[in-house]
Design a protein around this motif. Structure first.
Motif, PDB file in Angstrom:
ATOM      1  N   ASP A  45       0.810  -1.262  -0.025  1.00 19.13           N
ATOM      2  CA  ASP A  45       0.079  -0.194  -0.015  1.00 19.13           C
ATOM      3  C   ASP A  45       1.001   1.238  -0.015  1.00 19.13           C
ATOM      4  N   GLY A  46       1.918   1.077  -0.697  1.00 22.59           N
ATOM      5  CA  GLY A  46       2.916   2.460  -0.898  1.00 22.59           C
ATOM      6  C   GLY A  46       3.834   2.206   0.300  1.00 22.59           C
ATOM      7  N   LEU A  47       3.816   1.732   1.462  1.00 21.14           N
ATOM      8  CA  LEU A  47       4.776   1.769   2.498  1.00 21.14           C
ATOM      9  C   LEU A  47       5.847   0.905   2.333  1.00 21.14           C
ATOM     10  N   VAL A  48       7.086   0.814   2.565  1.00 24.98           N
ATOM     11  CA  VAL A  48       8.182   0.063   2.737  1.00 24.98           C
ATOM     12  C   VAL A  48       8.071  -0.935   3.750  1.00 24.98           C
ATOM     13  N   VAL A  49       7.812  -1.818   3.804  1.00 24.21           N
ATOM     14  CA  VAL A  49       7.572  -2.853   4.862  1.00 24.21           C
ATOM     15  C   VAL A  49       8.812  -3.838   5.150  1.00 24.21           C
ATOM     16  N   LEU A 107      11.523  -3.010  12.293  1.00 23.76           N
ATOM     17  CA  LEU A 107      11.986  -1.508  11.865  1.00 23.76           C
ATOM     18  C   LEU A 107      13.364  -1.299  11.581  1.00 23.76           C
ATOM     19  N   ALA A 108      14.076  -1.999  12.769  1.00 22.84           N
ATOM     20  CA  ALA A 108      15.663  -1.847  12.802  1.00 22.84           C
ATOM     21  C   ALA A 108      16.336  -2.496  11.605  1.00 22.84           C
ATOM     22  N   ALA A 109      15.683  -3.557  11.160  1.00 24.64           N
ATOM     23  CA  ALA A 109      16.216  -4.429  10.057  1.00 24.64           C
ATOM     24  C   ALA A 109      16.416  -3.602   8.759  1.00 24.64           C
ATOM     25  N   LEU A 110      14.775  -3.220   8.592  1.00 25.83           N
ATOM     26  CA  LEU A 110      14.706  -2.311   7.446  1.00 25.83           C
ATOM     27  C   LEU A 110      15.505  -1.069   7.449  1.00 25.83           C
ATOM     28  N   PHE A 111      15.699  -0.193   8.294  1.00 29.22           N
ATOM     29  CA  PHE A 111      16.602   0.902   8.392  1.00 29.22           C
ATOM     30  C   PHE A 111      17.930   0.645   7.956  1.00 29.22           C
ATOM     31  N   ASP A 112      18.472  -0.503   8.698  1.00 24.72           N
ATOM     32  CA  ASP A 112      19.784  -1.210   8.742  1.00 24.72           C
ATOM     33  C   ASP A 112      20.034  -1.465   7.147  1.00 24.72           C
ATOM     34  N   ALA A 113      18.996  -2.318   6.592  1.00 18.55           N
ATOM     35  CA  ALA A 113      19.320  -2.496   5.058  1.00 18.55           C
ATOM     36  C   ALA A 113      19.277  -1.552   4.121  1.00 18.55           C
ATOM     37  N   ALA A 114      18.438  -0.589   4.370  1.00 18.74           N
ATOM     38  CA  ALA A 114      18.531   0.719   3.446  1.00 18.74           C
ATOM     39  C   ALA A 114      19.704   1.424   3.595  1.00 18.74           C
ATOM     40  N   VAL A 133       6.847 -12.146   2.695  1.00 19.43           N
ATOM     41  CA  VAL A 133       8.200 -11.695   3.357  1.00 19.43           C
ATOM     42  C   VAL A 133       7.909 -11.445   4.980  1.00 19.43           C
ATOM     43  N   LEU A 134       8.661 -11.670   5.753  1.00 19.84           N
ATOM     44  CA  LEU A 134       8.807 -11.434   7.238  1.00 19.84           C
ATOM     45  C   LEU A 134       8.636 -10.139   7.458  1.00 19.84           C
ATOM     46  N   TYR A 135       7.929  -9.566   8.163  1.00 17.32           N
ATOM     47  CA  TYR A 135       7.951  -8.477   8.877  1.00 17.32           C
ATOM     48  C   TYR A 135       7.049  -7.923  10.036  1.00 17.32           C
ATOM     49  N   GLY A 136       7.128  -7.031  10.847  1.00 13.45           N
ATOM     50  CA  GLY A 136       6.155  -6.709  11.779  1.00 13.45           C
ATOM     51  C   GLY A 136       5.764  -5.047  11.716  1.00 13.45           C
ATOM     52  N   GLY A 137       4.591  -4.837  11.870  1.00 14.34           N
ATOM     53  CA  GLY A 137       4.235  -3.208  11.774  1.00 14.34           C
ATOM     54  C   GLY A 137       3.710  -3.017  10.416  1.00 14.34           C
ATOM     55  N   THR A 138       3.325  -1.922   9.995  1.00 15.35           N
ATOM     56  CA  THR A 138       2.648  -1.466   8.716  1.00 15.35           C
ATOM     57  C   THR A 138       3.605  -0.839   8.026  1.00 15.35           C
ATOM     58  N   GLY A 139       5.060  -0.683   7.954  1.00 13.43           N
ATOM     59  CA  GLY A 139       6.031  -0.092   7.115  1.00 13.43           C
ATOM     60  C   GLY A 139       6.063   1.421   7.391  1.00 13.43           C
ATOM     61  N   VAL A 140       6.953   1.955   6.440  1.00  9.91           N
ATOM     62  CA  VAL A 140       7.445   3.137   6.728  1.00  9.91           C
ATOM     63  C   VAL A 140       7.202   3.959   5.557  1.00  9.91           C
ATOM     64  N   PRO A 141       6.846   5.262   5.180  1.00  9.64           N
ATOM     65  CA  PRO A 141       6.834   6.071   3.894  1.00  9.64           C
ATOM     66  C   PRO A 141       8.195   6.338   3.191  1.00  9.64           C
TER      67      PRO A 141
END
Length: 284
Positions: A45-49, A107-114, A133-141
């Motif tokens: 839905d447009g958010l990076v999860v 969220l920590a893994a997402l920011f670190d991967a970016a 894909v394994l993720y928790g939360g709704t994602g970030v813009p």
């Protein structure tokens, strides 16, 4: 160009621009990024999860290597969902992880991967259908992802040498590291990092071995470097180019220091384009 790639926003000139367009359209898709290290962005839905890349540990590696989850528990849950589609739900409902804990780790893994993905410019991207894909939360813009990556580059800007080169060089303990008086006051995470630095591992290797983020490892290594407890050594024949994807050697001149604008300085492209020869630190 794939069918899905032709449907991406026409104005996309780099990855942040592409993700902004997907966010505006509330798209659910994957973006496969080629390059060093490359990776796969998962958009809902447009958010990076989530973002999977060989350049940094993902959620699974962090949970297992850090001891938050045992191999036996992971194998048991993984057997019930081979696609990862319901894996996060199974981990929480089975009492193996709290929902909040899984969200923080994701969220920590997402920011670190970016951050890891931004160390070198991509050579191409391709947009496809969403996959589990394994993720928790709704994602970030996308703008939050870019802002956090920029902040991390800024915090490492004073590091000796380029950030990308430091991330791929091998880490050696110095002779001072063997002296008890030199390491007596170090916190446990620094002690563990120093013990894992065997002269063969890069910061990326250390991150995977310890179940920690690449960015956090680089920050701690900078502290140990200031204390003269570790030193960096480039692999033979790879002083300039990334060790994970050898390229034709270029100039012998050292790359210029990284800047905080790196995440926004990806090459202009909307489809396939030859691989760039310079690392992000050397872009004009």
């Amino acid at each position: 160009m794939s069918r899905n790639d032709s449907e991406t926003p026409a104005a996309a000139r780099n990855l942040p621009s592409l993700l902004s367009g997907l966010h505006a359209e509330r798209r659910s898709c994957t973006v496969a990024v080629s390059g060093t290290p490359g990776g796969t962005l998962h958009v809902r839905d447009g958010l990076v999860v989530a973002l999977e890349t060989p350049g940094a540990p993902g959620v699974e590696a962090i949970l297992l290597k850090s001891g938050r989850l045992t191999e036996e528990a992971w194998t048991s849950v993984r057997a019930t969902d081979t696609t990862h589609e319901r894996l996060a739900r199974e981990l929480v409902s089975g009492g193996l992880l709290g929902a909040g804990e899984l969200e923080v780790v994701s969220l920590a893994a997402l920011f670190d991967a970016a951050f890891a993905l931004s160390l070198n410019r991509p050579t191409n991207w391709e947009v496809g259908e969403p996959v589990p894909v394994l993720y928790g939360g709704t994602g970030v813009p996308p703008e939050r992802l870019v802002a956090e990556t920029t902040r991390r580059f800024g915090l490492l800007a004073a590091e000796p040498g380029s950030i990308a080169r430091s991330a791929r060089d091998r880490v050696h303990p110095t002779s001072a590291a063997a002296l008890p008086e030199s390491t007596a006051g170090l916190p446990p995470r620094h002690q563990a990092l120093l013990s894992a630095a065997d002269g063969r591992r890069t910061p990326r290797d250390l991150a995977f071995a310890l179940g920690r983020g690449l960015f956090a490892v680089l920050l701690d290594l900078r502290h140990l470097l200031a204390l003269e407890l570790v030193q960096y050594t480039a692999p033979a024949g790879a002083a300039v180019r990334p060790s994970t994807a050898p390229r034709t050697p270029g100039s012998d001149a050292p790359p210029a220091p990284a800047t905080t604008a790196l995440p926004r300085r990806l090459p202009r492209r909307t489809g396939h384009q030859p691989a760039a020869a310079d690392s992000p630190e050397r872009r004009p």
